[in-house]
Design a protein around this motif. Sequence first.
Motif, PDB file in Angstrom:
ATOM      1  N   ALA A  26     -28.473  -4.000   7.332  1.00  0.00           N
ATOM      2  CA  ALA A  26     -27.330  -3.800   8.476  1.00  0.00           C
ATOM      3  C   ALA A  26     -26.971  -2.379   8.419  1.00  0.00           C
ATOM      4  CB  ALA A  26     -26.485  -4.750   8.340  1.00  0.00           C
ATOM      5  N   LEU A  27     -27.258  -1.560   9.352  1.00  0.00           N
ATOM      6  CA  LEU A  27     -26.766  -0.373   9.367  1.00  0.00           C
ATOM      7  C   LEU A  27     -25.775  -0.103  10.928  1.00  0.00           C
ATOM      8  CD1 LEU A  27     -29.522   0.115   7.964  1.00  0.00           C
ATOM      9  CD2 LEU A  27     -29.628   2.369   9.048  1.00  0.00           C
ATOM     10  N   ALA A  28     -24.651   0.136  10.660  1.00  0.00           N
ATOM     11  CA  ALA A  28     -23.634   0.368  11.749  1.00  0.00           C
ATOM     12  C   ALA A  28     -22.787   1.673  11.676  1.00  0.00           C
ATOM     13  CB  ALA A  28     -22.502  -0.917  11.281  1.00  0.00           C
ATOM     14  N   GLU A  92     -14.032   9.932   4.981  1.00  0.00           N
ATOM     15  CA  GLU A  92     -12.862   9.216   5.415  1.00  0.00           C
ATOM     16  C   GLU A  92     -12.213   9.794   6.622  1.00  0.00           C
ATOM     17  OE1 GLU A  92      -8.913   9.999   3.225  1.00  0.00           O
ATOM     18  OE2 GLU A  92      -9.442   8.272   2.521  1.00  0.00           O
ATOM     19  N   PRO A  93     -12.716   9.175   7.861  1.00  0.00           N
ATOM     20  CA  PRO A  93     -13.427   7.939   7.915  1.00  0.00           C
ATOM     21  C   PRO A  93     -15.037   8.270   7.770  1.00  0.00           C
ATOM     22  CG  PRO A  93     -13.022   8.634  10.081  1.00  0.00           C
ATOM     23  CD  PRO A  93     -12.248   9.511   9.069  1.00  0.00           C
ATOM     24  N   ALA A  94     -15.780   7.308   7.295  1.00  0.00           N
ATOM     25  CA  ALA A  94     -17.092   7.373   7.028  1.00  0.00           C
ATOM     26  C   ALA A  94     -17.950   7.114   8.490  1.00  0.00           C
ATOM     27  CB  ALA A  94     -17.721   6.355   6.345  1.00  0.00           C
ATOM     28  N   ARG A  95     -19.114   7.645   8.695  1.00  0.00           N
ATOM     29  CA  ARG A  95     -19.855   7.365   9.936  1.00  0.00           C
ATOM     30  C   ARG A  95     -20.530   6.281  10.037  1.00  0.00           C
ATOM     31  NH1 ARG A  95     -23.793  12.205  12.783  1.00  0.00           N
ATOM     32  NH2 ARG A  95     -24.808  10.835  14.195  1.00  0.00           N
ATOM     33  N   TRP A  96     -21.465   5.740   8.686  1.00  0.00           N
ATOM     34  CA  TRP A  96     -21.958   4.641   8.770  1.00  0.00           C
ATOM     35  C   TRP A  96     -21.339   3.724   7.773  1.00  0.00           C
ATOM     36  CZ3 TRP A  96     -24.765   9.420   8.925  1.00  0.00           C
ATOM     37  CH2 TRP A  96     -25.321   9.835  10.168  1.00  0.00           C
ATOM     38  N   THR A  97     -21.772   2.440   7.995  1.00  0.00           N
ATOM     39  CA  THR A  97     -21.727   1.469   6.986  1.00  0.00           C
ATOM     40  C   THR A  97     -23.248   0.728   6.803  1.00  0.00           C
ATOM     41  OG1 THR A  97     -19.656   0.881   7.741  1.00  0.00           O
ATOM     42  CG2 THR A  97     -20.510  -0.766   6.542  1.00  0.00           C
ATOM     43  N   VAL A 110     -22.091  -0.202   1.415  1.00  0.00           N
ATOM     44  CA  VAL A 110     -21.540   1.307   1.187  1.00  0.00           C
ATOM     45  C   VAL A 110     -21.071   1.779   2.305  1.00  0.00           C
ATOM     46  CG1 VAL A 110     -23.032   1.310  -0.886  1.00  0.00           C
ATOM     47  CG2 VAL A 110     -24.060   2.236   1.360  1.00  0.00           C
ATOM     48  N   LYS A 111     -20.608   2.988   2.418  1.00  0.00           N
ATOM     49  CA  LYS A 111     -20.243   3.973   3.272  1.00  0.00           C
ATOM     50  C   LYS A 111     -20.814   5.302   3.430  1.00  0.00           C
ATOM     51  CE  LYS A 111     -16.864   1.140   4.594  1.00  0.00           C
ATOM     52  NZ  LYS A 111     -16.763   0.446   5.801  1.00  0.00           N
ATOM     53  N   VAL A 112     -21.384   5.732   4.564  1.00  0.00           N
ATOM     54  CA  VAL A 112     -22.173   7.073   4.496  1.00  0.00           C
ATOM     55  C   VAL A 112     -21.436   8.003   5.548  1.00  0.00           C
ATOM     56  CG1 VAL A 112     -24.233   8.268   4.953  1.00  0.00           C
ATOM     57  CG2 VAL A 112     -24.176   5.891   3.760  1.00  0.00           C
ATOM     58  N   ARG A 120     -24.505  17.852   5.225  1.00  0.00           N
ATOM     59  CA  ARG A 120     -25.079  17.119   4.134  1.00  0.00           C
ATOM     60  C   ARG A 120     -24.479  15.654   4.375  1.00  0.00           C
ATOM     61  NH1 ARG A 120     -27.095  18.944  -0.772  1.00  0.00           N
ATOM     62  NH2 ARG A 120     -27.709  16.922  -0.823  1.00  0.00           N
ATOM     63  N   HIS A 121     -25.249  14.615   3.818  1.00  0.00           N
ATOM     64  CA  HIS A 121     -24.806  13.134   4.021  1.00  0.00           C
ATOM     65  C   HIS A 121     -24.646  12.843   2.498  1.00  0.00           C
ATOM     66  CE1 HIS A 121     -26.985  13.564   7.871  1.00  0.00           C
ATOM     67  NE2 HIS A 121     -26.653  12.508   8.145  1.00  0.00           N
ATOM     68  N   PHE A 122     -23.417  12.100   2.548  1.00  0.00           N
ATOM     69  CA  PHE A 122     -22.861  11.602   1.230  1.00  0.00           C
ATOM     70  C   PHE A 122     -22.788  10.148   1.366  1.00  0.00           C
ATOM     71  CE2 PHE A 122     -22.325  15.999   0.814  1.00  0.00           C
ATOM     72  CZ  PHE A 122     -22.616  16.293  -0.613  1.00  0.00           C
ATOM     73  N   LEU A 123     -22.873   9.320   0.145  1.00  0.00           N
ATOM     74  CA  LEU A 123     -22.683   8.058   0.198  1.00  0.00           C
ATOM     75  C   LEU A 123     -21.390   7.651  -0.889  1.00  0.00           C
ATOM     76  CD1 LEU A 123     -25.243   5.160  -0.421  1.00  0.00           C
ATOM     77  CD2 LEU A 123     -23.544   5.461  -1.960  1.00  0.00           C
ATOM     78  N   LEU A 124     -20.646   6.725  -0.174  1.00  0.00           N
ATOM     79  CA  LEU A 124     -19.446   6.034  -1.115  1.00  0.00           C
ATOM     80  C   LEU A 124     -19.811   4.918  -1.582  1.00  0.00           C
ATOM     81  CD1 LEU A 124     -16.740   6.598  -2.214  1.00  0.00           C
ATOM     82  CD2 LEU A 124     -15.710   5.653  -0.190  1.00  0.00           C
ATOM     83  N   THR A 125     -19.995   4.615  -2.872  1.00  0.00           N
ATOM     84  CA  THR A 125     -20.227   3.271  -3.504  1.00  0.00           C
ATOM     85  C   THR A 125     -19.310   2.069  -3.026  1.00  0.00           C
ATOM     86  OG1 THR A 125     -19.235   3.854  -5.636  1.00  0.00           O
ATOM     87  CG2 THR A 125     -21.657   4.219  -5.528  1.00  0.00           C
ATOM     88  N   GLU A 126     -19.645   1.018  -3.157  1.00  0.00           N
ATOM     89  CA  GLU A 126     -18.970  -0.051  -2.733  1.00  0.00           C
ATOM     90  C   GLU A 126     -17.475  -0.092  -3.617  1.00  0.00           C
ATOM     91  OE1 GLU A 126     -19.832  -4.941  -1.357  1.00  0.00           O
ATOM     92  OE2 GLU A 126     -20.740  -3.997  -3.485  1.00  0.00           O
ATOM     93  N   ASP A 127     -17.667   0.227  -4.795  1.00  0.00           N
ATOM     94  CA  ASP A 127     -16.271   0.120  -5.466  1.00  0.00           C
ATOM     95  C   ASP A 127     -15.184   1.335  -5.312  1.00  0.00           C
ATOM     96  OD1 ASP A 127     -17.365   2.238  -6.814  1.00  0.00           O
ATOM     97  OD2 ASP A 127     -17.846   1.033  -8.700  1.00  0.00           O
ATOM     98  N   GLY A 128     -16.024   2.439  -4.417  1.00  0.00           N
ATOM     99  CA  GLY A 128     -14.837   3.602  -3.916  1.00  0.00           C
ATOM    100  C   GLY A 128     -14.847   4.540  -5.027  1.00  0.00           C
TER     101      GLY A 128
END
Length: 300
Positions: A26-28, A92-97, A110-112, A120-128
């Motif tokens: 799922a990509l939102a 913060e806020p992230a563009r994608w979930t 995760v958040k991206v 550049r694109h960065f990912l925030l892990t589920e535990d933040g």
Amino acid sequence: WRAMSGQTTAAVSQTQLFPANPARLALAEGPARMLLEKRPAGWRVLEPFEWPANVWSVQRLIDELRFISPESGFDVAEVTANGASLKDYGLEPARWTVKVTGDAGAAVEVKVGVQPSTRRHFLLTEDGRRIVPLPDAMAAALGASAESYRVDRIFEIADFEARAVSVRHRSKDGEVVTALTSEARPRIGRRVQFPEWRFETPYDALADADATARAVADLTNLRASKFVALGDEVTGLTNPVLRLSLEGNSRRQVLLVGQPVPAQPTLLCAKLEENPSVFVIEARLLNEWFTCIMDLPAES
């Protein structure tokens, strides 16, 4: 991205962030959402429309997800210690979930985001707790539309498999029903008789072999131009203008064709009978089937 702080990046390991065998993706992005699900017959797009997925597009996305490791990133604590924040990385806020569910039911979400200063694109892990830089290929996958993850063909039945075509054309003068079937009938003077296309309705007669073969091949290769969100009052699909039934080996699919797309008369609204998703097709590709009684009979 290193220019913003003094944090260091750990060496890449084989630790995977997402489940090894995804069954649901799922990509939102804001209110827009794409949902892919693995079925026994293959991957399908379930949102924003329902349609068979392009297996190669899905596999490329899965391959990119497999290469994402939390150990290739850095701690959020390092970022804050250097005077930066999640906002500096577009998180913060992230563009994608992104949510990946494995075949065993385990899920990782995760958040991206996109870093404003570098894009550049960065990912925030589920535990933040960890920020992971993403490669360009993963960034491209996130930016792709749901349309790029679907197959183009409307019918799953191939031309060599087609055995019958039924056409119901509704006009102001009433409804015209035409049926063609491919069958081998005994002929005097022929020891071997191969299947031939012939009319069953509205009369019993041979169809033009070359013209009908081309028309059926074009029909089985018909492509959906794009999917649209239009109501029944616009599409006209509750009372279709054209109803095309294609039969193959032990299966049958029915295409419903409605009204032209508003302000685009060269495009027609359509859907498969057992699928609510509406797409558009080029009107010219169906010309032969609107007039098949006149175009396809064999010359006497």
